[in-house]
Design a protein around this motif. Structure first.
Motif, PDB file in Angstrom:
ATOM      1  N   MET A  52     -23.085  23.678  61.697  1.00 21.47           N
ATOM      2  CA  MET A  52     -23.226  24.196  60.338  1.00 21.47           C
ATOM      3  C   MET A  52     -23.259  23.056  59.321  1.00 21.47           C
ATOM      4  SD  MET A  52     -21.013  27.707  60.105  1.00 21.47           S
ATOM      5  CE  MET A  52     -19.427  26.945  60.468  1.00 21.47           C
ATOM      6  N   PRO A  53     -24.026  23.212  58.220  1.00 22.05           N
ATOM      7  CA  PRO A  53     -24.110  22.152  57.207  1.00 22.05           C
ATOM      8  C   PRO A  53     -22.768  21.902  56.534  1.00 22.05           C
ATOM      9  CG  PRO A  53     -25.205  24.157  56.459  1.00 22.05           C
ATOM     10  CD  PRO A  53     -24.886  24.365  57.900  1.00 22.05           C
ATOM     11  N   ASP A  66     -28.689  27.373  52.794  1.00 20.63           N
ATOM     12  CA  ASP A  66     -27.350  27.264  53.376  1.00 20.63           C
ATOM     13  C   ASP A  66     -26.996  28.539  54.133  1.00 20.63           C
ATOM     14  OD1 ASP A  66     -24.748  25.616  53.427  1.00 20.63           O
ATOM     15  OD2 ASP A  66     -24.043  27.592  52.764  1.00 20.63           O
ATOM     16  N   TYR A  67     -27.393  29.686  53.611  1.00 24.88           N
ATOM     17  CA  TYR A  67     -27.140  30.957  54.299  1.00 24.88           C
ATOM     18  C   TYR A  67     -27.842  30.977  55.658  1.00 24.88           C
ATOM     19  CZ  TYR A  67     -26.862  35.949  55.252  1.00 24.88           C
ATOM     20  OH  TYR A  67     -26.621  37.161  55.851  1.00 24.88           O
ATOM     21  N   VAL A  68     -29.081  30.512  55.687  1.00 26.18           N
ATOM     22  CA  VAL A  68     -29.834  30.482  56.941  1.00 26.18           C
ATOM     23  C   VAL A  68     -29.167  29.547  57.950  1.00 26.18           C
ATOM     24  CG1 VAL A  68     -32.000  29.752  58.019  1.00 26.18           C
ATOM     25  CG2 VAL A  68     -32.049  31.108  55.915  1.00 26.18           C
ATOM     26  N   GLU A  69     -28.832  28.331  57.497  1.00 29.33           N
ATOM     27  CA  GLU A  69     -28.262  27.320  58.389  1.00 29.33           C
ATOM     28  C   GLU A  69     -26.850  27.681  58.850  1.00 29.33           C
ATOM     29  OE1 GLU A  69     -29.778  24.600  59.642  1.00 29.33           O
ATOM     30  OE2 GLU A  69     -31.612  25.329  58.684  1.00 29.33           O
ATOM     31  N   THR A  70     -26.125  28.412  58.021  1.00 32.69           N
ATOM     32  CA  THR A  70     -24.730  28.726  58.325  1.00 32.69           C
ATOM     33  C   THR A  70     -24.570  30.078  59.005  1.00 32.69           C
ATOM     34  OG1 THR A  70     -23.977  27.408  56.433  1.00 32.69           O
ATOM     35  CG2 THR A  70     -22.422  29.005  57.329  1.00 32.69           C
ATOM     36  N   SER A  93     -12.576  25.706  53.555  1.00 29.00           N
ATOM     37  CA  SER A  93     -13.306  26.276  52.424  1.00 29.00           C
ATOM     38  C   SER A  93     -13.584  27.757  52.639  1.00 29.00           C
ATOM     39  CB  SER A  93     -14.621  25.531  52.205  1.00 29.00           C
ATOM     40  OG  SER A  93     -14.393  24.207  51.775  1.00 29.00           O
ATOM     41  N   ALA A  94     -13.583  28.205  53.903  1.00 28.39           N
ATOM     42  CA  ALA A  94     -13.795  29.616  54.202  1.00 28.39           C
ATOM     43  C   ALA A  94     -12.647  30.469  53.680  1.00 28.39           C
ATOM     44  CB  ALA A  94     -13.952  29.821  55.709  1.00 28.39           C
ATOM     45  N   ARG A  95     -11.526  29.829  53.356  1.00 31.31           N
ATOM     46  CA  ARG A  95     -10.398  30.537  52.756  1.00 31.31           C
ATOM     47  C   ARG A  95     -10.207  30.179  51.287  1.00 31.31           C
ATOM     48  NH1 ARG A  95      -5.560  28.568  51.716  1.00 31.31           N
ATOM     49  NH2 ARG A  95      -5.705  26.916  53.262  1.00 31.31           N
ATOM     50  N   CYS A  96     -10.288  28.881  50.958  1.00 35.48           N
ATOM     51  CA  CYS A  96      -9.885  28.457  49.619  1.00 35.48           C
ATOM     52  C   CYS A  96     -11.037  28.200  48.655  1.00 35.48           C
ATOM     53  CB  CYS A  96      -8.993  27.219  49.702  1.00 35.48           C
ATOM     54  SG  CYS A  96      -9.793  25.775  50.442  1.00 35.48           S
ATOM     55  N   GLN A  97     -12.295  28.403  49.095  1.00 31.74           N
ATOM     56  CA  GLN A  97     -13.435  28.237  48.190  1.00 31.74           C
ATOM     57  C   GLN A  97     -14.399  29.417  48.283  1.00 31.74           C
ATOM     58  OE1 GLN A  97     -15.021  24.234  49.133  1.00 31.74           O
ATOM     59  NE2 GLN A  97     -14.338  23.643  47.089  1.00 31.74           N
ATOM     60  N   LEU A  98     -13.830  30.614  48.270  1.00 31.12           N
ATOM     61  CA  LEU A  98     -14.656  31.810  48.393  1.00 31.12           C
ATOM     62  C   LEU A  98     -15.472  32.095  47.137  1.00 31.12           C
ATOM     63  CD1 LEU A  98     -12.274  34.210  50.343  1.00 31.12           C
ATOM     64  CD2 LEU A  98     -14.347  33.084  51.175  1.00 31.12           C
ATOM     65  N   ASP A  99     -15.212  31.352  46.073  1.00 35.26           N
ATOM     66  CA  ASP A  99     -16.002  31.502  44.855  1.00 35.26           C
ATOM     67  C   ASP A  99     -17.213  30.563  44.856  1.00 35.26           C
ATOM     68  OD1 ASP A  99     -14.381  29.267  44.729  1.00 35.26           O
ATOM     69  OD2 ASP A  99     -14.096  29.387  42.553  1.00 35.26           O
ATOM     70  N   THR A 100     -17.443  29.867  45.975  1.00 33.87           N
ATOM     71  CA  THR A 100     -18.583  28.958  46.090  1.00 33.87           C
ATOM     72  C   THR A 100     -19.534  29.449  47.180  1.00 33.87           C
ATOM     73  OG1 THR A 100     -17.597  27.525  47.788  1.00 33.87           O
ATOM     74  CG2 THR A 100     -17.057  27.039  45.477  1.00 33.87           C
ATOM     75  N   VAL A 101     -20.781  29.020  47.088  1.00 28.85           N
ATOM     76  CA  VAL A 101     -21.769  29.360  48.121  1.00 28.85           C
ATOM     77  C   VAL A 101     -21.306  28.839  49.475  1.00 28.85           C
ATOM     78  CG1 VAL A 101     -24.122  28.920  48.934  1.00 28.85           C
ATOM     79  CG2 VAL A 101     -23.705  29.429  46.511  1.00 28.85           C
ATOM     80  N   TYR A 102     -20.844  27.603  49.486  1.00 32.93           N
ATOM     81  CA  TYR A 102     -20.422  26.948  50.720  1.00 32.93           C
ATOM     82  C   TYR A 102     -19.299  27.727  51.406  1.00 32.93           C
ATOM     83  CZ  TYR A 102     -18.749  23.133  53.744  1.00 32.93           C
ATOM     84  OH  TYR A 102     -18.356  22.368  54.809  1.00 32.93           O
ATOM     85  N   GLY A 103     -18.246  28.024  50.671  1.00 31.28           N
ATOM     86  CA  GLY A 103     -17.112  28.727  51.254  1.00 31.28           C
ATOM     87  C   GLY A 103     -17.439  30.150  51.651  1.00 31.28           C
ATOM     88  N   LYS A 104     -18.222  30.822  50.818  1.00 27.07           N
ATOM     89  CA  LYS A 104     -18.593  32.211  51.093  1.00 27.07           C
ATOM     90  C   LYS A 104     -19.410  32.317  52.379  1.00 27.07           C
ATOM     91  CE  LYS A 104     -19.830  34.340  47.462  1.00 27.07           C
ATOM     92  NZ  LYS A 104     -20.637  34.809  46.290  1.00 27.07           N
ATOM     93  N   ASN A 105     -20.369  31.413  52.550  1.00 25.02           N
ATOM     94  CA  ASN A 105     -21.191  31.454  53.762  1.00 25.02           C
ATOM     95  C   ASN A 105     -20.395  31.083  55.004  1.00 25.02           C
ATOM     96  OD1 ASN A 105     -23.483  32.308  52.429  1.00 25.02           O
ATOM     97  ND2 ASN A 105     -24.319  30.251  52.158  1.00 25.02           N
TER      98      ASN A 105
END
Length: 229
Positions: A52-53, A66-70, A93-105
């Motif tokens: 994953m990126p 990012d959605y495609v790659e992740t 980031s999957a827990r603490c950055q859910l307000d970002t594209v990166y964390g959300k994906n």
């Protein structure tokens, strides 16, 4: 065990491949873009996704890619590859950055994997190895850092993280593999003796109950002291 490491040329994947290969009981396949289709047809005991990126700002500027790659590529691995167990290398980031594209994906991709005996490993901020990007690289170069300097990061050596993963493949569920007692970015800058400009939002990576065998986040200061700065 027959293990496939997807993304074996990457920062985490290359170190994890080496760590897994140290165990003579493992037959480890390094899967890259070049041999992906060839390796896809085999049966594996474990498939580990390290592909994953890792670019937060790239994800922000390229949300669809990012959605495609992740997310989509994780879904493809789960549906197309044959394995007994799947290991997803993710990020806190999957827990603490859910307000970002990166964390959300990253969180969305985790949901796809979180079943049965599968293992999801959320890594903290990494250092060591062939470190070419990230907040520490910017700080070493004296560059502006686009996050609040009060942010606490749970730094962990990529070599230590890889060794832990290689010896805990029997685990399941979600594990946050980070340095204990997260430290402020401003304290890192002070240690470096650099006047770093910080700009951005707070991004704390503390966890409430790090496991006993996890290293201290402050170990990163010793690593930085060994660099040519």
């Amino acid at each position: 065990m027959k293990i496939a490491v997807i993304g074996a040329n990457g920062y985490v994947g290359s170190v994890l491949y080496k760590a897994l290969s140290l165990d003579a009981k493992n037959s480890v396949t390094a899967v890259t873009r070049e041999n992906y289709e060839k390796m896809e047809g085999d049966d594996y005991d474990i498939v580990i996704n390290c592909a994953m990126p890792s670019g937060r700002f790239w994800a922000k500027n390229n949300p669809e890619k990012d959605y495609v790659e992740t997310v989509k590529k994780t879904a493809k691995l789960l549906s197309d590859w044959k394995f007994k167990k799947f290991v997803q290398i993710s990020t806190v980031s999957a827990r603490c950055q859910l307000d970002t594209v990166y964390g959300k994906n990253k969180a969305e991709a985790e949901k796809l994997c979180n079943f049965g005996t599968n293992l999801i490993v959320r890594l903290g901020a990494l250092y060591g190895g062939n470190m070419e990007k990230g907040v520490l690289v910017d700080m070493l170069a004296g560059k502006k850092v686009y996050v609040d300097g009060e942010s606490r990061y749970s730094f962990i050596s990529v070599e230590v993280a890889a060794a832990w993963i290689a010896s805990h493949l029997d685990r399941s569920g979600i594990v946050e593999l980070v340095g204990k007692n997260a430290i402020r970015l401003k304290d890192v800058a002070t240690h470096l003796g650099k006047d770093i400009e910080f700009e951005g939002e707070l991004n704390h990576q503390d966890i409430e109950s790090a496991e006993d065998d996890f290293p201290e986040a402050s170990d990163v200061l010793g690593f930085l002291g060994s660099q040519n700065i």
